[in-house]
Design a protein around this motif. Sequence first.
Motif, short mmCIF file in Angstrom:
data_model
loop_
_atom_site.label_atom_id
_atom_site.label_comp_id
_atom_site.label_asym_id
_atom_site.label_seq_id
_atom_site.Cartn_x
_atom_site.Cartn_y
_atom_site.Cartn_z
N GLY A 106 -14.62 74.18 -72.16
CA GLY A 106 -15.44 73.66 -73.25
C GLY A 106 -15.41 72.15 -73.32
O GLY A 106 -16.44 71.51 -73.55
N ARG A 107 -14.23 71.56 -73.11
CA ARG A 107 -14.13 70.09 -73.13
C ARG A 107 -14.91 69.47 -71.98
O ARG A 107 -15.52 68.40 -72.15
CB ARG A 107 -12.66 69.67 -73.08
CG ARG A 107 -11.91 69.88 -74.39
CD ARG A 107 -10.56 69.21 -74.37
NE ARG A 107 -9.62 69.88 -73.49
CZ ARG A 107 -8.82 70.86 -73.87
NH1 ARG A 107 -8.85 71.30 -75.12
NH2 ARG A 107 -7.97 71.42 -73.02
N LEU A 108 -14.90 70.11 -70.83
CA LEU A 108 -15.65 69.56 -69.69
C LEU A 108 -17.15 69.62 -69.95
O LEU A 108 -17.88 68.66 -69.67
CB LEU A 108 -15.30 70.33 -68.42
CG LEU A 108 -16.07 69.90 -67.15
CD1 LEU A 108 -15.89 68.42 -66.88
CD2 LEU A 108 -15.62 70.73 -65.95
N VAL A 109 -17.63 70.72 -70.49
CA VAL A 109 -19.06 70.83 -70.80
C VAL A 109 -19.46 69.76 -71.80
O VAL A 109 -20.51 69.12 -71.66
CB VAL A 109 -19.38 72.24 -71.34
CG1 VAL A 109 -20.80 72.30 -71.88
CG2 VAL A 109 -19.19 73.28 -70.24
N GLU A 110 -18.64 69.52 -72.82
CA GLU A 110 -18.94 68.49 -73.80
C GLU A 110 -18.92 67.10 -73.16
O GLU A 110 -19.76 66.25 -73.47
CB GLU A 110 -17.91 68.55 -74.94
CG GLU A 110 -18.03 69.79 -75.81
CD GLU A 110 -16.94 69.87 -76.86
OE1 GLU A 110 -16.11 68.93 -76.92
OE2 GLU A 110 -16.91 70.85 -77.61
N ALA A 111 -17.97 66.87 -72.25
CA ALA A 111 -17.88 65.56 -71.58
C ALA A 111 -19.10 65.30 -70.71
O ALA A 111 -19.65 64.19 -70.70
CB ALA A 111 -16.60 65.49 -70.74
N VAL A 112 -19.55 66.32 -69.97
CA VAL A 112 -20.73 66.17 -69.13
C VAL A 112 -21.97 65.91 -69.99
O VAL A 112 -22.80 65.05 -69.67
CB VAL A 112 -20.93 67.41 -68.25
CG1 VAL A 112 -22.28 67.36 -67.53
CG2 VAL A 112 -19.81 67.53 -67.22
N SER A 113 -22.11 66.63 -71.09
CA SER A 113 -23.26 66.44 -71.98
C SER A 113 -23.26 65.03 -72.57
O SER A 113 -24.30 64.38 -72.64
CB SER A 113 -23.24 67.49 -73.09
OG SER A 113 -23.39 68.79 -72.57
#
Length: 274
Positions: A106-113
Amino acid sequence: MNPYDPNEEPGLHLVAETLGVSEVTTLNTTYRPGSPLYRAATGVIGAAYELDARHDQVTGAAKEALRLLGPVGDGKLSGARVSYAILRSSIPKLGDLIAQQDRAYGRLVEAVSAYRRLLPEAGTERSTVKAREADQEQDAGRDDDWAIAGDRRLRALEAAEAGGLRFHESALYGYAYLSDSRRPGTAPQVWPETVQRLVADGLLHQNTSESLYRPGQLLSLTPRGEVALREARTAAPRVNAALIRSSPPAGPGLVADSTAAPVAGTADTVSRSR
């Protein structure tokens, strides 16, 4: 071409797939240290490595749990209390690691976004953004307005019109990404979030009869999408013309300076010919 194995480096694979980069570790090297994009890119790299580390932990714990569960399945586990104690502790440990892995994803998806929202658009965006402001006003207030901001809607519609644009989901983690079946190994310059928004708005059709994993679900223009594409294309020249007309004329000093050089050059040529 994505060089990362999704079964061994799912974090790095996700970043390479969604951003179209071949070397994730250099993602922040093109930005000035301390700038928003540098911090966002660095956050993406760190989040990708964190997910990969959690993935390794889960893999190791799962292998250990399987080793302990194997004899149980075969009915060969001894009745020693210590054996049951080890088995009881290994299963909760695996569950905790999976939960940590899920949070890392979840943190990676938020970082990419967050990183993608900061990316500068193509050079034509500044001249065309006003042309789409009126078209986007009807969608104002939505949390995903950033997905169609600037030139993103037009690029997605044009990519669908060209053919070959396909929507995928990772079989391992379920994250979305796009591919171009006409150019295998090349990441389209379109965001999955943009495509999802246009599908929801009825501008793109997603062929759900095909597999999301392979070959991916083909995207095509709906009748509404064809109209939106024509309007977006005709709006850009009108905005460019309006910007040219609204530009202030050159001042008297600038006119004098621009004509001085040719006149001086002509006079000098005449004097030399004499």
